[in-house]
Each structure stands twice: as C-alpha cells, then as structure tokens.
Design a protein around this motif. Structure first.
Motif, PDB file in Angstrom:
ATOM      1  N   ALA A 186       0.621  -1.073  -0.002  1.00  0.00           N
ATOM      2  CA  ALA A 186      -0.041   0.061   0.224  1.00  0.00           C
ATOM      3  C   ALA A 186       0.926   1.230  -0.026  1.00  0.00           C
ATOM      4  CB  ALA A 186      -1.030  -0.031   1.347  1.00  0.00           C
ATOM      5  N   LYS A 187       1.974   1.150   0.797  1.00  0.00           N
ATOM      6  CA  LYS A 187       3.035   2.341   0.596  1.00  0.00           C
ATOM      7  C   LYS A 187       3.385   2.595  -0.620  1.00  0.00           C
ATOM      8  CE  LYS A 187       4.973   1.422   5.136  1.00  0.00           C
ATOM      9  NZ  LYS A 187       6.287   1.075   5.899  1.00  0.00           N
ATOM     10  N   GLU A 188       3.296   1.821  -1.820  1.00  0.00           N
ATOM     11  CA  GLU A 188       3.704   2.019  -3.119  1.00  0.00           C
ATOM     12  C   GLU A 188       2.997   2.913  -3.862  1.00  0.00           C
ATOM     13  OE1 GLU A 188       5.001  -1.613  -4.784  1.00  0.00           O
ATOM     14  OE2 GLU A 188       6.438  -1.928  -3.155  1.00  0.00           O
ATOM     15  N   LEU A 189       1.464   2.627  -3.162  1.00  0.00           N
ATOM     16  CA  LEU A 189       0.243   3.619  -3.998  1.00  0.00           C
ATOM     17  C   LEU A 189       0.360   5.170  -3.778  1.00  0.00           C
ATOM     18  CD1 LEU A 189      -2.468   0.794  -3.281  1.00  0.00           C
ATOM     19  CD2 LEU A 189      -1.095   1.189  -5.460  1.00  0.00           C
ATOM     20  N   PRO A 190      -0.249   5.789  -4.613  1.00  0.00           N
ATOM     21  CA  PRO A 190      -0.604   7.255  -4.438  1.00  0.00           C
ATOM     22  C   PRO A 190      -1.498   7.288  -3.293  1.00  0.00           C
ATOM     23  CG  PRO A 190      -0.709   6.707  -6.848  1.00  0.00           C
ATOM     24  CD  PRO A 190      -0.561   5.398  -5.993  1.00  0.00           C
ATOM     25  N   ASP A 191      -1.168   8.290  -2.548  1.00  0.00           N
ATOM     26  CA  ASP A 191      -2.315   8.662  -1.502  1.00  0.00           C
ATOM     27  C   ASP A 191      -3.668   8.727  -1.817  1.00  0.00           C
ATOM     28  OD1 ASP A 191      -0.027   9.017   0.106  1.00  0.00           O
ATOM     29  OD2 ASP A 191       0.134  11.287  -0.010  1.00  0.00           O
ATOM     30  N   ASP A 192      -4.236   9.271  -3.079  1.00  0.00           N
ATOM     31  CA  ASP A 192      -5.422   9.284  -3.444  1.00  0.00           C
ATOM     32  C   ASP A 192      -6.159   7.941  -4.206  1.00  0.00           C
ATOM     33  OD1 ASP A 192      -3.958   9.596  -5.755  1.00  0.00           O
ATOM     34  OD2 ASP A 192      -5.133  11.218  -6.662  1.00  0.00           O
ATOM     35  N   SER A 193      -5.295   7.044  -4.279  1.00  0.00           N
ATOM     36  CA  SER A 193      -5.591   5.912  -4.883  1.00  0.00           C
ATOM     37  C   SER A 193      -6.740   5.359  -4.252  1.00  0.00           C
ATOM     38  CB  SER A 193      -4.414   5.123  -5.102  1.00  0.00           C
ATOM     39  OG  SER A 193      -5.023   3.655  -5.369  1.00  0.00           O
ATOM     40  N   PRO A 194      -7.847   4.571  -4.931  1.00  0.00           N
ATOM     41  CA  PRO A 194      -8.842   3.951  -4.185  1.00  0.00           C
ATOM     42  C   PRO A 194      -8.371   2.604  -3.627  1.00  0.00           C
ATOM     43  CG  PRO A 194      -9.610   4.859  -6.131  1.00  0.00           C
ATOM     44  CD  PRO A 194      -8.222   4.973  -6.211  1.00  0.00           C
TER      45      PRO A 194
END
Length: 228
Positions: A186-194
């Motif tokens: 999850a850390k690799e995902l953008p902050d606004d990613s669903p």
C-alpha cells in the motif's frame, strides 16, 4: 521491482485432497467459491441456481448435486429416458432406468428405496422417490459426474448436509504476514488511490480474505500498468 507473493495460495496437501478425494475442508471461503465456480463453468451450469450443496461425509467436506444440477445437465446433454422397469424385492422398491443422450450415448442406473411397512400414498411416494433417484443418477452418470445426488444423501450413514460451511479461520501468523505484506504494498500506491483506501480498510479488519483480495487488486493494477 519486488516480487509479489500469490495472494490466495492453496497448500499442496489441501490441493491434493481436493483433486483426489474432493475434500474442500482445507480450502478457505474464497478458495471454495472459486472451486465452486470452476466446477459449474466446466459443466455449463449456472452457479446462481445453486446446483451443488455441501455435505460432511467421513470427515470430508464434499459437494453433492441438487435437483437444479440434474435438470440443467439433462437439458445440456439432451438426456431422454428410453426404458423404465419397477420391481419390488422384499422391503425394497427397485427402479432401473435406461437413458440416452442426444449424441447416442446410453447408460443404465438403479434407484432403490425401502418400503417396509408402507401402504397407500406412502408407498406410492416411495416408488416415485426411487424413480427420481434412478433418473438423476442416470443423468449425472451420462454427464460424467460421479457425485452424490441429493436424493441419496439421506441414506448415506454419517452424512450431514451443510448449508453454509464455517469459513476456515486464518492462523494468527498468516494474518500477521498478510498485514505486513499489505502495508508494504500500500505504501507504493498514491495517497489518493482507491486501492490504497481499500487496503487500509482490509488491514484494519484483519480479515484474511479481504486482505488477499486487496493484494490481488494491487497486483492486477501493477500488471496492467506494465503492459500499458
């Protein structure tokens, strides 16, 4: 790029029990659903009609065919009954049916029901049950499905129908490993990613199925980006 671990693995011993003995007890809820869907797809059955139900038998969790399965398979394979013989021996009524598929394959099956002490309507109902049992056994045989039919489950010693089997609870170590893996991904995902929000909720729930689902979606999105 870090290697991604499969999110919903089946251990080798559990897979062997499924393939050899049809024992689903070693699968978790999500894996049982996937197996159920795969069986329906391979036979051309609609899973929404619940063509199979669960049965506990000799310590195993297995599937048995319902009327919906027999009806659909009869239509799919064009099964027709060409001969019926009903006889009574001692306390049993025995029905033998011969049937044929639309492509010409034939088979014979037998259905037997105890009629000890039965008279009138009760005897007639037992005869119809024996006929139904024989016809369904014939249909399953011609469809290549050697599973129990629901008309047989009541006569099998120790068999217990299970409407909804209890999900296999993940071990604490497994939950901890899934949480750790999900947090890292999850850390690799953008902050606004669903997907990041979904991963956060799954992590909070501690539900192994939800966490595997979130990991699977993250993996799919990553693969889609690589092929774009």
């Amino acid at each position: 790029m870090n290697e991604i671990t499969p999110t919903n693995p089946v251990n080798a011993s559990a897979l062997e029990r499924v393939l050899v003995a049809g024992d689903l007890a070693g699968l978790n809820e999500a894996q049982r659903i996937e197996y159920y869907k795969a069986v329906c797809e391979s036979l051309g059955l609609n899973p929404l009609t619940r063509p199979f139900e669960y049965l506990r038998l000799n310590g195993r969790l297995v599937l048995y065919a319902t009327r919906a399965a027999a009806d659909q398979l009869r239509a799919i394979h064009g099964v027709s009954i060409v001969d019926v013989r009903i006889e009574q021996k001692d306390d049993l009524v025995i029905v033998t049916v011969r049937g044929r598929t639309r492509d010409g394959r034939e088979d014979v099956e037998v259905g037997a029901v105890s009629v000890a002490g039965l008279r009138g309507d009760a005897l007639a109902n037992a005869q119809m049950k024996a006929l139904t049992k024989a016809k369904r056994r014939l249909t399953l045989s011609l469809a290549g499905l050697g599973w129990l039919d629901e008309t047989e489950t009541d006569s099998v010693p120790g068999a217990q129908r299970v409407s909804e089997p209890q999900p296999v609870t993940a071990l604490p170590d497994e939950v901890h490993a899934l949480r750790q893996q999900l947090a890292e991904r999850a850390k690799e995902l953008p902050d606004d990613s669903p997907l990041r929000a979904q991963a956060r909720e799954a992590w909070k729930s501690g539900d192994a199925v939800l966490m595997r689902e979130a990991l699977s979606k993250i993996e799919k999105e990553e693969k889609d980006e690589q092929t774009a």
